[in-house]
Design a protein around this motif. Structure first.
Motif, PDB file in Angstrom:
ATOM      1  N   LEU A 126       0.822  -1.215   0.000  1.00  0.00           N
ATOM      2  CA  LEU A 126       0.000   0.000   0.000  1.00  0.00           C
ATOM      3  C   LEU A 126       0.861   1.273   0.000  1.00  0.00           C
ATOM      4  CD1 LEU A 126      -2.799  -1.035   2.553  1.00  0.00           C
ATOM      5  CD2 LEU A 126      -2.836  -1.222   0.060  1.00  0.00           C
ATOM      6  N   SER A 128       3.796   1.547  -1.390  1.00  0.00           N
ATOM      7  CA  SER A 128       4.319   1.653  -2.764  1.00  0.00           C
ATOM      8  C   SER A 128       3.266   2.256  -3.682  1.00  0.00           C
ATOM      9  CB  SER A 128       4.689   0.264  -3.285  1.00  0.00           C
ATOM     10  OG  SER A 128       5.254  -0.547  -2.290  1.00  0.00           O
ATOM     11  N   LEU A 129       2.031   1.752  -3.554  1.00  0.00           N
ATOM     12  CA  LEU A 129       0.916   2.277  -4.342  1.00  0.00           C
ATOM     13  C   LEU A 129       0.786   3.769  -4.157  1.00  0.00           C
ATOM     14  CD1 LEU A 129      -2.214   0.033  -3.797  1.00  0.00           C
ATOM     15  CD2 LEU A 129      -1.058   0.537  -5.953  1.00  0.00           C
ATOM     16  N   ASN A 130       0.847   4.205  -2.909  1.00  0.00           N
ATOM     17  CA  ASN A 130       0.687   5.628  -2.655  1.00  0.00           C
ATOM     18  C   ASN A 130       1.860   6.438  -3.189  1.00  0.00           C
ATOM     19  OD1 ASN A 130      -1.805   6.641  -1.096  1.00  0.00           O
ATOM     20  ND2 ASN A 130      -1.451   4.553  -0.390  1.00  0.00           N
ATOM     21  N   ARG A 131       3.081   5.885  -3.078  1.00  0.00           N
ATOM     22  CA  ARG A 131       4.214   6.579  -3.701  1.00  0.00           C
ATOM     23  C   ARG A 131       3.964   6.733  -5.204  1.00  0.00           C
ATOM     24  NH1 ARG A 131       7.448   3.684   0.480  1.00  0.00           N
ATOM     25  NH2 ARG A 131       7.420   1.803  -0.813  1.00  0.00           N
ATOM     26  N   LEU A 132       3.446   5.671  -5.829  1.00  0.00           N
ATOM     27  CA  LEU A 132       3.202   5.731  -7.276  1.00  0.00           C
ATOM     28  C   LEU A 132       2.127   6.764  -7.621  1.00  0.00           C
ATOM     29  CD1 LEU A 132       3.267   4.942 -10.205  1.00  0.00           C
ATOM     30  CD2 LEU A 132       2.108   2.819  -9.644  1.00  0.00           C
ATOM     31  N   TYR A 133       0.986   6.690  -6.949  1.00  0.00           N
ATOM     32  CA  TYR A 133      -0.084   7.665  -7.227  1.00  0.00           C
ATOM     33  C   TYR A 133       0.422   9.093  -6.991  1.00  0.00           C
ATOM     34  CZ  TYR A 133      -3.970   4.268  -7.613  1.00  0.00           C
ATOM     35  OH  TYR A 133      -4.821   3.275  -8.020  1.00  0.00           O
ATOM     36  N   ASN A 135       3.495  10.275  -7.023  1.00  0.00           N
ATOM     37  CA  ASN A 135       4.473  10.665  -8.040  1.00  0.00           C
ATOM     38  C   ASN A 135       3.826  10.928  -9.391  1.00  0.00           C
ATOM     39  OD1 ASN A 135       7.642  10.440  -7.424  1.00  0.00           O
ATOM     40  ND2 ASN A 135       6.513   9.158  -6.003  1.00  0.00           N
ATOM     41  N   GLU A 269      -0.538  12.851   1.985  1.00  0.00           N
ATOM     42  CA  GLU A 269      -0.035  11.966   3.043  1.00  0.00           C
ATOM     43  C   GLU A 269      -0.895  10.720   3.162  1.00  0.00           C
ATOM     44  OE1 GLU A 269       0.681  13.827   6.808  1.00  0.00           O
ATOM     45  OE2 GLU A 269       0.911  11.920   7.863  1.00  0.00           O
ATOM     46  N   TYR A 270      -0.236   9.599   3.392  1.00  0.00           N
ATOM     47  CA  TYR A 270      -0.925   8.331   3.611  1.00  0.00           C
ATOM     48  C   TYR A 270      -0.379   7.752   4.903  1.00  0.00           C
ATOM     49  CZ  TYR A 270      -2.698   3.627   2.658  1.00  0.00           C
ATOM     50  OH  TYR A 270      -3.362   2.425   2.713  1.00  0.00           O
TER      51      TYR A 270
END
Lengths: 327, 327
Positions: A126, A128-133, A135, A269-270
């Motif tokens: 999750l 990683s997903l948030n870093r991707l979204y 970015n 932020e996540y």
């Protein structure tokens, strides 16, 4: 019902068991173990515990395997081996070896016409997903990942290997002031020491040299030497009373700029605050097991990561209901 | 380079323009407008401004349209009309009419063999995505969405329609204490009033009856009557000095339980703090325009929402690089 097989019945396997138990569209079909099956007691009634070596006999009785082994030595072997015969999900988290693992699993899954999703959990997963979204939406910016406050199994194990230590728990603690700066839109360069501190709770043998133990912890390369570390010696009773949980969590923060001249600031932020790391990770794996099964039914095959999975595939709710209630 | 067309050049269109300008793999091909094109000055040099009615002539020169019209009357007409000829992304945000919009756009896009992604932005959009991920991972729980502190265009407009009002800005403000309770894992039932307050900054005509204006605001059904509202009368100078920005943001928080007996608690939170709502929303639309174009190239067609889009499609970075750097 999606028939789930769990491979490995440690804390993570138990977390997956609980998540499957609470999923409206899934049922636990079998648990596979390398231990003596007669010694394994499940919390779900009427589910067989089967030796790992007999997994292939379950090909017609299982829709997807959740592989709950460890990343160091288990998953690199078992995920590719299983991926030829079953759709599979794992939580492989050795960052430096993800591409190698991906390629092996991809070859096996393609050969068997199966879907594998690797590196599922919260980091990797999750987070990683948030870093991707983040970015993708704010390509001009910086992101920061903070972990904790939570138990690091690896650091706790490292302390336990020191002579004179009976048991230990290590908490990774994010530095509040660093998080505050990042949240406010600053983009500081932060060393390991500036981002996290390490809190150790150690039970020592009677008569052990506490100064030496503390010194050995604080100077241990890779694990502690680069951090501000505090060592607390406690009794076994206190450890059992206050430190048996496996909480964790953390946050991903990105601050970025938009505008033709990058003149406008935003922060995203996540954050996760988890009472049990393995139960939460097991819940993430279970949602992705649903996706692996569905992709398999659509005729897909090969290795995927969380980046390749359309979010709707994770939910037991229909597309129309999702649009009506959640969009 | 992905050739992007922007339809509508208000604040949102300008936000998309800036995001395309800063994207490494995209270029702005044309801006379509219903105004007199000679009166529209873009910030990107050498890009044609074209009457809306001539969009079809650009079929071979544009890969994807970002439709930046309003949800009330514009998007319900223009997105289905355009979706037959171009891949398209819009930010339709009238929750109650999303399914209707979806079906119309889906029919048009399928007929034309194009991909449309509707309701893209942050809510609906990134907030919806996070609600979906959180619900899929923690199916037993409650989630809460708080908006603000930020400017609500609809509420500001409602105040401007009151007699004697020259201009106004309305800020939606989340109630800190309510957020704190939810973050701590409580699952309270919260009324509209308990979740948000409304702060109004109003410029009145000279000699206007301020008491009447304040009363009319505070008792306005749907917009203000259900909230604790404060009204501040300010000068036009102060409004121009302190209230010309369009900041917004908010958070989605879910607290949920895992474990066979749902005995373990977790909280997940997603938070945005945006200096410019239209620039950020434009950046989200731009990332999804990339995804629409790619899905179109893969032979897909029909209407999608953010739920249907695999995250990797949003990024200009390759799968292998994403696995190496972000996973």
């Amino acid at each position: 019902m999606i028939r789930v097989g769990i491979c490995g019945y440690g804390n993570l396997g138990k977390g997956v068991e609980a998540a499957v138990y609470n999923a409206p569209d899934m049922e636990l079909a079998a648990v596979f173990t390398r231990r003596d099956p007669s010694g394994v007691r499940l919390r779900t009634p009427n589910v067989p515990v089967v030796p790992f070596s007999k997994m292939d006999e379950y090909r017609d009785r299982i829709d997807v395997i959740v592989n709950c082994g460890g990343s160091a030595t288990d998953l690199p072997e078992t995920t590719p081996a299983i991926a030829g015969n079953f759709h599979i999900v794992d939580s492989f988290d050795t960052h430096a070896k993800i591409q190698e693992h991906f390629e092996k699993v991809d070859a096996a899954a393609k050969k068997g016409g199966k879907v594998a999703i690797i590196s599922v959990g919260w980091d990797p997963g999750l987070f990683s997903l948030n870093r991707l979204y983040m970015n993708a939406v704010l390509p001009n910016g910086n992101d920061y990942t903070f972990w904790g406050r939570g138990v690091s199994q690896g650091h706790s194990d490292a302390i336990r290997r020191i002579e004179g230590v009976l048991d230990a728990r290590q908490y990774t603690v994010p530095v509040e002031d660093a998080m505050k700066r990042v949240r406010s839109g600053e983009t500081p360069t932060l060393s390991a020491r500036q981002k996290h501190t390490r809190e150790c709770f150690v039970v020592a043998e009677e008569g052990a040299d506490l100064d030496r133990i503390e010194r050995e912890i604080k100077t241990m390369p890779n694990y502690f030497a680069d951090y501000d570390t505090t060592v607390n010696f406690i009794s076994m009773e206190e450890l059992r009373k206050n430190h048996l949980g496996i909480p964790h969590g953390g946050c991903v923060i990105r601050s970025g700029k938009t505008g033709v001249n990058l003149e406008t600031s935003h922060t995203m932020e996540y954050r996760l605050n988890l009472e049990s790391n393995p139960e939460f990770t097991g819940s993430v794996l279970t949602a992705y097991a649903r996706a692996a099964y569905r992709l398999g039914n659509q005729g897909e095959n090969g290795c995927k990561t969380v980046f390749d999975i359309a979010p709707a595939l994770l939910s037991s709710v229909s597309g129309e209901q999702l649009r009506a209630k959640i969009l």
